[in-house]
Write an enzyme that holds these catalytic residues in place. Structure first.
Site, PDB file in Angstrom:
ATOM      1  N   ILE A 130       0.807  -1.253   0.034  1.00 58.73           N
ATOM      2  CA  ILE A 130      -0.180  -0.094  -0.016  1.00 58.73           C
ATOM      3  C   ILE A 130       1.001   1.141   0.010  1.00 58.73           C
ATOM      4  CG2 ILE A 130      -1.918   0.957   1.105  1.00 58.73           C
ATOM      5  CD1 ILE A 130      -2.726  -1.360   2.503  1.00 58.73           C
TER       6      ILE A 130
ATOM      7  N   THR B 224      -6.217  -1.060  10.282  1.00 62.15           N
ATOM      8  CA  THR B 224      -6.928  -2.204   9.782  1.00 62.15           C
ATOM      9  C   THR B 224      -8.247  -2.417  10.493  1.00 62.15           C
ATOM     10  OG1 THR B 224      -6.986  -4.609   9.355  1.00 62.15           O
ATOM     11  CG2 THR B 224      -5.468  -3.713  11.198  1.00 62.15           C
ATOM     12  N   ASP B 225      -9.295  -2.786   9.757  1.00 58.95           N
ATOM     13  CA  ASP B 225     -10.283  -3.161  10.322  1.00 58.95           C
ATOM     14  C   ASP B 225     -10.456  -4.407  11.220  1.00 58.95           C
ATOM     15  OD1 ASP B 225     -10.085  -5.343   8.294  1.00 58.95           O
ATOM     16  OD2 ASP B 225     -12.121  -4.917   7.179  1.00 58.95           O
ATOM     17  N   GLU B 226      -9.318  -4.774  11.085  1.00 62.87           N
ATOM     18  CA  GLU B 226      -9.064  -6.471  11.854  1.00 62.87           C
ATOM     19  C   GLU B 226      -9.114  -6.097  13.251  1.00 62.87           C
ATOM     20  OE1 GLU B 226      -6.393  -9.421  10.184  1.00 62.87           O
ATOM     21  OE2 GLU B 226      -6.654  -8.386   8.223  1.00 62.87           O
TER      22      GLU B 226
ATOM     23  N   TYR C 191      -1.433 -10.338  14.743  1.00 60.89           N
ATOM     24  CA  TYR C 191      -1.382  -9.169  13.924  1.00 60.89           C
ATOM     25  C   TYR C 191      -2.464  -8.036  14.262  1.00 60.89           C
ATOM     26  CZ  TYR C 191      -2.630  -6.235   9.965  1.00 60.89           C
ATOM     27  OH  TYR C 191      -2.714  -5.152   9.042  1.00 60.89           O
ATOM     28  N   SER C 192      -3.700  -8.453  14.207  1.00 60.71           N
ATOM     29  CA  SER C 192      -4.625  -7.571  14.682  1.00 60.71           C
ATOM     30  C   SER C 192      -4.327  -7.023  16.242  1.00 60.71           C
ATOM     31  CB  SER C 192      -6.109  -7.980  14.468  1.00 60.71           C
ATOM     32  OG  SER C 192      -6.232  -9.095  15.298  1.00 60.71           O
TER      33      SER C 192
ATOM     34  N   LYS D 279      -1.768  -4.290  15.916  1.00 58.34           N
ATOM     35  CA  LYS D 279      -2.239  -3.228  15.130  1.00 58.34           C
ATOM     36  C   LYS D 279      -3.124  -2.357  16.312  1.00 58.34           C
ATOM     37  CE  LYS D 279      -1.790  -1.708  11.598  1.00 58.34           C
ATOM     38  NZ  LYS D 279      -0.737  -0.886  11.009  1.00 58.34           N
TER      39      LYS D 279
ATOM     40  N   PRO E 215      -5.024 -22.690  -2.793  1.00 58.38           N
ATOM     41  CA  PRO E 215      -5.639 -23.216  -1.357  1.00 58.38           C
ATOM     42  C   PRO E 215      -6.906 -22.139  -0.524  1.00 58.38           C
ATOM     43  CG  PRO E 215      -3.534 -21.861  -1.191  1.00 58.38           C
ATOM     44  CD  PRO E 215      -3.863 -21.896  -2.723  1.00 58.38           C
TER      45      PRO E 215
ATOM     46  N   TYR F 108      -8.735 -21.943   2.785  1.00 62.60           N
ATOM     47  CA  TYR F 108      -8.616 -22.223   4.080  1.00 62.60           C
ATOM     48  C   TYR F 108     -10.003 -22.907   4.494  1.00 62.60           C
ATOM     49  CZ  TYR F 108      -4.132 -19.535   4.487  1.00 62.60           C
ATOM     50  OH  TYR F 108      -3.072 -19.228   4.176  1.00 62.60           O
TER      51      TYR F 108
ATOM     52  N   ASN G 240     -14.596 -15.758   0.613  1.00 63.77           N
ATOM     53  CA  ASN G 240     -13.396 -16.103  -0.272  1.00 63.77           C
ATOM     54  C   ASN G 240     -13.483 -16.940  -1.321  1.00 63.77           C
ATOM     55  OD1 ASN G 240     -12.013 -14.906   1.928  1.00 63.77           O
ATOM     56  ND2 ASN G 240     -11.609 -16.424   3.019  1.00 63.77           N
TER      57      ASN G 240
HETATM   58  P1  NAD Z   1       3.303  -4.770   3.407  1.00 63.45           P
HETATM   59  O1  NAD Z   1       3.829  -5.941   4.353  1.00 63.45           O
HETATM   60  O2  NAD Z   1       2.952  -4.808   2.115  1.00 63.45           O
HETATM   61  O3  NAD Z   1       4.550  -3.655   3.530  1.00 63.45           O
HETATM   62  C1  NAD Z   1       5.066  -3.177   4.722  1.00 63.45           C
HETATM   63  C2  NAD Z   1       6.115  -2.341   4.448  1.00 63.45           C
HETATM   64  O4  NAD Z   1       6.701  -1.810   5.808  1.00 63.45           O
HETATM   65  C3  NAD Z   1       7.294  -3.154   3.757  1.00 63.45           C
HETATM   66  O5  NAD Z   1       7.815  -2.349   2.616  1.00 63.45           O
HETATM   67  C4  NAD Z   1       8.313  -3.437   4.930  1.00 63.45           C
HETATM   68  O6  NAD Z   1       9.571  -3.482   4.388  1.00 63.45           O
HETATM   69  C5  NAD Z   1       8.207  -2.324   5.681  1.00 63.45           C
HETATM   70  N1  NAD Z   1       8.549  -2.162   7.197  1.00 63.45           N
HETATM   71  C6  NAD Z   1       8.109  -3.206   8.056  1.00 63.45           C
HETATM   72  N2  NAD Z   1       8.999  -3.311   9.001  1.00 63.45           N
HETATM   73  C7  NAD Z   1       9.502  -2.052   9.227  1.00 63.45           C
HETATM   74  C8  NAD Z   1      10.324  -1.094  10.109  1.00 63.45           C
HETATM   75  N3  NAD Z   1      10.216  -1.873  11.212  1.00 63.45           N
HETATM   76  N4  NAD Z   1      10.528  -0.032   9.616  1.00 63.45           N
HETATM   77  C9  NAD Z   1      10.413   0.577   8.389  1.00 63.45           C
HETATM   78  N5  NAD Z   1       9.602  -0.153   7.402  1.00 63.45           N
HETATM   79  C10 NAD Z   1       9.322  -1.437   7.876  1.00 63.45           C
HETATM   80  O7  NAD Z   1       1.949  -4.147   4.191  1.00 63.45           O
HETATM   81  P2  NAD Z   1       0.956  -3.417   3.308  1.00 63.45           P
HETATM   82  O8  NAD Z   1      -0.143  -4.432   3.239  1.00 63.45           O
HETATM   83  O9  NAD Z   1       1.400  -2.375   2.489  1.00 63.45           O
HETATM   84  O10 NAD Z   1       0.117  -2.587   4.642  1.00 63.45           O
HETATM   85  C11 NAD Z   1       0.786  -1.198   4.961  1.00 63.45           C
HETATM   86  C12 NAD Z   1      -0.158  -0.628   6.072  1.00 63.45           C
HETATM   87  O11 NAD Z   1      -1.595  -0.722   5.843  1.00 63.45           O
HETATM   88  C13 NAD Z   1       0.010  -1.737   7.422  1.00 63.45           C
HETATM   89  O12 NAD Z   1       0.244  -0.891   8.629  1.00 63.45           O
HETATM   90  C14 NAD Z   1      -1.131  -2.772   7.526  1.00 63.45           C
HETATM   91  O13 NAD Z   1      -1.385  -2.781   8.714  1.00 63.45           O
HETATM   92  C15 NAD Z   1      -2.031  -1.604   6.845  1.00 63.45           C
HETATM   93  N6  NAD Z   1      -3.413  -2.279   6.432  1.00 63.45           N
HETATM   94  C16 NAD Z   1      -3.249  -3.150   5.349  1.00 63.45           C
HETATM   95  C17 NAD Z   1      -4.470  -3.589   4.611  1.00 63.45           C
HETATM   96  C18 NAD Z   1      -4.251  -4.650   3.451  1.00 63.45           C
HETATM   97  O14 NAD Z   1      -5.137  -5.091   3.145  1.00 63.45           O
HETATM   98  N7  NAD Z   1      -3.055  -4.919   2.998  1.00 63.45           N
HETATM   99  C19 NAD Z   1      -5.584  -3.485   4.946  1.00 63.45           C
HETATM  100  C20 NAD Z   1      -5.540  -2.424   5.989  1.00 63.45           C
HETATM  101  C21 NAD Z   1      -4.695  -1.650   6.733  1.00 63.45           C
HETATM  102  P1  TYD Z   2      -5.302 -12.499   3.715  1.00 66.08           P
HETATM  103  O1  TYD Z   2      -5.094 -12.156   2.025  1.00 66.08           O
HETATM  104  O2  TYD Z   2      -4.337 -13.329   4.189  1.00 66.08           O
HETATM  105  O3  TYD Z   2      -5.872 -11.457   4.392  1.00 66.08           O
HETATM  106  P2  TYD Z   2      -6.468 -11.349   5.914  1.00 66.08           P
HETATM  107  O4  TYD Z   2      -6.102 -12.407   6.755  1.00 66.08           O
HETATM  108  O5  TYD Z   2      -5.678  -9.978   6.535  1.00 66.08           O
HETATM  109  O6  TYD Z   2      -8.040 -10.751   5.789  1.00 66.08           O
HETATM  110  O7  TYD Z   2      -6.551 -13.411   3.784  1.00 66.08           O
HETATM  111  C1  TYD Z   2      -7.678 -13.236   3.051  1.00 66.08           C
HETATM  112  C2  TYD Z   2      -8.776 -14.185   3.268  1.00 66.08           C
HETATM  113  O8  TYD Z   2      -8.275 -15.275   2.534  1.00 66.08           O
HETATM  114  C3  TYD Z   2      -8.845 -14.893   4.906  1.00 66.08           C
HETATM  115  O9  TYD Z   2      -9.955 -15.094   5.097  1.00 66.08           O
HETATM  116  C4  TYD Z   2      -7.758 -16.061   4.756  1.00 66.08           C
HETATM  117  C5  TYD Z   2      -8.195 -16.546   3.177  1.00 66.08           C
HETATM  118  N1  TYD Z   2      -6.926 -17.175   2.657  1.00 66.08           N
HETATM  119  C6  TYD Z   2      -7.169 -18.563   1.979  1.00 66.08           C
HETATM  120  O10 TYD Z   2      -8.203 -18.945   2.114  1.00 66.08           O
HETATM  121  N2  TYD Z   2      -5.955 -19.107   1.501  1.00 66.08           N
HETATM  122  C7  TYD Z   2      -4.918 -18.454   1.295  1.00 66.08           C
HETATM  123  O11 TYD Z   2      -3.959 -19.210   1.003  1.00 66.08           O
HETATM  124  C8  TYD Z   2      -4.637 -17.240   2.100  1.00 66.08           C
HETATM  125  C9  TYD Z   2      -3.425 -16.602   1.919  1.00 66.08           C
HETATM  126  C10 TYD Z   2      -5.907 -16.443   2.566  1.00 66.08           C
END
Ligand code: NAD
Ligand code: TYD
Length: 352
Positions: free
Chosen positions: A11, A133-135, A159-160, A163, A214, A216, A258
């Site tokens: 992101i 996150t919403d989690e 994780y959640s 956060k 896969p 889950y 899913n």
């Molecule tokens: P991501 O795992 O793709 O990227 C995380 C980035 O943070 C990576 O580039 C990593 O190198 C960097 N990082 C990790 N630890 C670090 C540290 N100690 N110092 C500096 N950089 C560090 O994650 P994402 O999916 O891009 O998520 C970004 C943010 O958005 C996160 O805070 C996540 O909780 C939040 N978020 C993600 C989602 C989603 O669906 N992916 C949804 C809602 C919120």
């Molecule tokens: P994920 O992309 O890991 O996001 P989050 O757990 O943060 O919601 O997973 C999205 C949903 O998909 C979650 O319900 C777990 C499921 N999932 C699978 O069923 N198979 C997979 O291989 C993965 C990675 C996730």
């Protein structure tokens, strides 16, 4: 200038690219530790843009963060840096505590010191935007209303929980110190540059590579999906106009099971890149052991951000997922770097 943390991730990377597309923006200092999830190939198109200043480093490094703030005097910090994958947090939660909680604490403290020394004008303009996150709200039943900003926090995974802890710190820094924060809690993102450990990119790439898809448990878990470009536009909106100390839920109004998500991806691939044996990619779906403590349903009520700031997502799930599948088909170099692991060498190759 703004300071973005985690701007080489999924992101954060999309946010940096979108931000720099606007020629009126001064620039971005991008602080990223480059964990396995950080990928400089994502930032290839801004490598030679002088408005993009990249630093490999940790948000937990007090000396480095303090130095960057002093040197570049950013008017805002957008904190994306985090460990973000639920399955990894179950296997080993330590890094989640270190980065998501202690790292955010360090960033807040360094930023607060920097902010308190600013002149009155800059102090008033400064923002700390925490991306969450919403989690943190836990799991819903099928009949529960969607999460609003007043839902209680009931995180269920390491994780959640990490956060949620970081959100509490951000909130406390506002109430205790008057430190100018905004927080966004967003649903599941998908789109370009997504690391293929998460459901959507994993399914696209496994399908194309003749591997199992896969699912889950029973595949009936529900997530709300938001196209990453929409998340970035929401963050820009909240950063510019959000009320200090407030939280905003960001979502796509797209609740899907899913199994429906996976079948939709299969159908798009059947159309855009059919299997050579004429069969559907659906044949590759495999039900596997469920994730421990798997949250059943997340759903976001994003009406506050719409009512107060006029933000709504531009993409529906149908338009966003089609764009996403097409992006993975059109970007074999990025994909190959991630799949082979060679993206880890990018720093040596491209940034000296
Ligand atoms: P991501 O795992 O793709 O990227 C995380 C980035 O943070 C990576 O580039 C990593 O190198 C960097 N990082 C990790 N630890 C670090 C540290 N100690 N110092 C500096 N950089 C560090 O994650 P994402 O999916 O891009 O998520 C970004 C943010 O958005 C996160 O805070 C996540 O909780 C939040 N978020 C993600 C989602 C989603 O669906 N992916 C949804 C809602 C919120
Ligand atoms: P994920 O992309 O890991 O996001 P989050 O757990 O943060 O919601 O997973 C999205 C949903 O998909 C979650 O319900 C777990 C499921 N999932 C699978 O069923 N198979 C997979 O291989 C993965 C990675 C996730």
């Amino acid at each position: 200038m703004i300071l973005v943390t985690g701007g080489a991730g999924f992101i954060g990377g999309n946010f940096v690219l979108d931000f720099l597309r606007d020629p009126t923006k001064e620039g971005v200092i991008n602080l990223d530790k480059l964990t396995y999830a950080g990928n400089l190939a994502t930032l290839e198109s801004v490598r030679d843009d002088p408005r993009h200043i990249f630093f490999q480093g940790d948000i937990g490094d007090q000396g480095l963060v303090t130095r960057l703030l002093k040197e570049y005097q950013p008017s805002a910090i957008v904190n994306f840096a985090a460990e973000s994958h639920v399955d990894r947090s179950i296997d080993g939660p330590t890094e989640f505590i270190t980065t998501n909680i202690v790292g955010t604490f360090n960033l807040l403290e360094c930023a607060r010191k920097y902010w308190s020394d600013l002149d009155e004008f800059s102090k008033k303009a400064f923002r700390f935007h925490h991306v969450s996150t919403d989690e943190v709200y836990g799991s819903l039943s099928l009949t529960d209303p969607a999460f609003t900003e007043t839902n209680t926090y009931e995180p269920n995974s390491p994780y959640s929980a990490s956060k949620a802890a970081s959100d509490h710190l951000v909130r406390a820094w506002f109430h205790t110190y008057g430190f100018p924060v905004v927080t966004t809690n967003c649903s599941n993102n998908y789109g370009p540059y997504h690391f293929p450990e998460k459901l959507i990119p994993l399914v696209i790439l496994n399908a194309l590579n003749h591997k199992p898809l896969p699912i889950y448990g029973d595949g009936q878990q529900i997530r709300d999906w938001l196209y990453v470009g929409d998340h970035c536009s929401a963050i820009r909106e909240v950063l510019a106009h959000g009320k200090l100390g407030e939280t905003y839920n960001i979502g796509g109004w797209n609740e899907k099971t899913n199994i429906d998500v996976v079948k939709t991806i299969c159908a798009i691939l059947d159309e855009l890149q059919p299997r050579s044996d004429g069969k559907s990619y659906v044949e590759q779906i495999t039900y596997v052991k469920d994730r421990p403590g798997h949250d059943r349903r997340y759903a976001i009520d994003a009406s506050k951000v719409e009512r107060e700031l006029g933000w709504r997502p531009a993409e529906t799930f149908d338009t966003g997922i089609r764009k996403t599948v097409q992006w993975y088909l059109d970007n074999p170099v990025w994909v190959e770097g991630v799949v082979s692991g060679s993206y880890r060498d990018w720093l040596q190759k491209q940034y000296h």
